[in-house]
Design a protein around this motif. Structure first.
Motif, mmCIF file in Angstrom:
data_model
loop_
_atom_site.group_PDB
_atom_site.id
_atom_site.type_symbol
_atom_site.label_atom_id
_atom_site.label_comp_id
_atom_site.label_asym_id
_atom_site.label_seq_id
_atom_site.Cartn_x
_atom_site.Cartn_y
_atom_site.Cartn_z
ATOM 1 N N ASN A 3 -18.535 -10.701 -5.132
ATOM 2 C CA ASN A 3 -18.817 -10.266 -3.774
ATOM 3 C C ASN A 3 -17.737 -9.229 -3.458
ATOM 4 O O ASN A 3 -16.554 -9.462 -3.729
ATOM 5 N N LYS A 4 -18.119 -8.087 -2.922
ATOM 6 C CA LYS A 4 -17.173 -6.987 -2.715
ATOM 7 C C LYS A 4 -15.988 -7.400 -1.843
ATOM 8 O O LYS A 4 -14.832 -7.103 -2.167
ATOM 9 N N ASP A 5 -16.224 -8.090 -0.750
ATOM 10 C CA ASP A 5 -15.132 -8.486 0.146
ATOM 11 C C ASP A 5 -14.172 -9.456 -0.533
ATOM 12 O O ASP A 5 -12.955 -9.352 -0.379
ATOM 13 N N VAL A 28 -8.862 -10.497 -3.166
ATOM 14 C CA VAL A 28 -8.059 -10.958 -4.302
ATOM 15 C C VAL A 28 -7.177 -9.836 -4.837
ATOM 16 O O VAL A 28 -5.997 -10.040 -5.125
ATOM 17 N N ILE A 29 -7.722 -8.641 -4.949
ATOM 18 C CA ILE A 29 -6.969 -7.508 -5.492
ATOM 19 C C ILE A 29 -5.883 -7.043 -4.521
ATOM 20 O O ILE A 29 -4.782 -6.697 -4.935
ATOM 21 N N SER A 30 -6.173 -7.059 -3.235
ATOM 22 C CA SER A 30 -5.191 -6.575 -2.263
ATOM 23 C C SER A 30 -4.051 -7.556 -2.057
ATOM 24 O O SER A 30 -2.999 -7.199 -1.553
ATOM 25 N N ASP A 31 -4.229 -8.794 -2.486
ATOM 26 C CA ASP A 31 -3.170 -9.797 -2.391
ATOM 27 C C ASP A 31 -2.191 -9.579 -3.542
ATOM 28 O O ASP A 31 -2.129 -10.340 -4.490
ATOM 29 N N SER A 32 -1.420 -8.495 -3.440
ATOM 30 C CA SER A 32 -0.539 -8.104 -4.534
ATOM 31 C C SER A 32 0.812 -8.806 -4.492
ATOM 32 O O SER A 32 1.622 -8.655 -5.396
ATOM 33 N N GLU A 33 1.041 -9.590 -3.444
ATOM 34 C CA GLU A 33 2.297 -10.316 -3.355
ATOM 35 C C GLU A 33 2.417 -11.258 -4.544
ATOM 36 O O GLU A 33 1.515 -12.015 -4.861
#
Length: 151
Positions: free
Chosen positions: A123-125, A130-135
């Protein structure tokens, strides 16, 4: 099989059909006729598309598990739940079964992403989240790749 490369934003039609991106399809040409296996991911709310040759390698490994050990049997059952053999039709589309669409929360907008020798369908969102959670990614990279003593 070569390692797959690329991340693609795609759409799924109302019947659950996904048109494989042409550049990904070109990379998969040697395996298109063999077919694929589509399954739920173990760790993420996405689907995994295995070329049949990669699936067979994984099954060879799993076949070595002792089925008289309960946790092995439980793992095999859960791992294989919802697994489907999938073929790419003459138009280059893959039909995603409704139960797997539900598992991954797939709607119209999706992301198809290479993961070395398989393809993940998201699912795109959820993918962007998951990808933007780079912490913590740098620590993860160090833990996973930083202890490589082969250099």
């Amino acid at each position: 099989m070569n390692n797959l490369i690329g991340t693609y934003e795609c759409k799924v039609d109302t019947k659950g059909r996904l048109m494989l991106p042409s550049s990904l399809k070109k990379q998969m040409l040697p395996t298109l006729e063999e077919g694929f296996v589509l399954k739920r991911s173990v760790f993420q709310p996405c689907l995994e598309l295995y070329p049949m040759s990669q699936w067979n390698l994984l099954m060879d490994k799993m076949n070595g598990l002792n089925r008289f050990i309960k946790k092995n049997n439980d793992f095999i059952r859960k791992f294989s739940a919802g697994v489907r053999v999938i073929e790419v039709d003459t138009n280059g589309r893959v039909l995603i079964p409704k139960d797997l669409i539900g598992f991954a929360g797939i709607e119209k907008e999706i992301v198809v992403s290479s993961a070395i020798n398989i393809v993940e369908i998201w699912n795109k969102d959820k993918y962007e989240s998951v990808i933007s959670d780079s912490e913590g990614f740098s620590e993860l990279a160090e833990d996973v790749m930083g202890n490589d003593n082969d250099q």
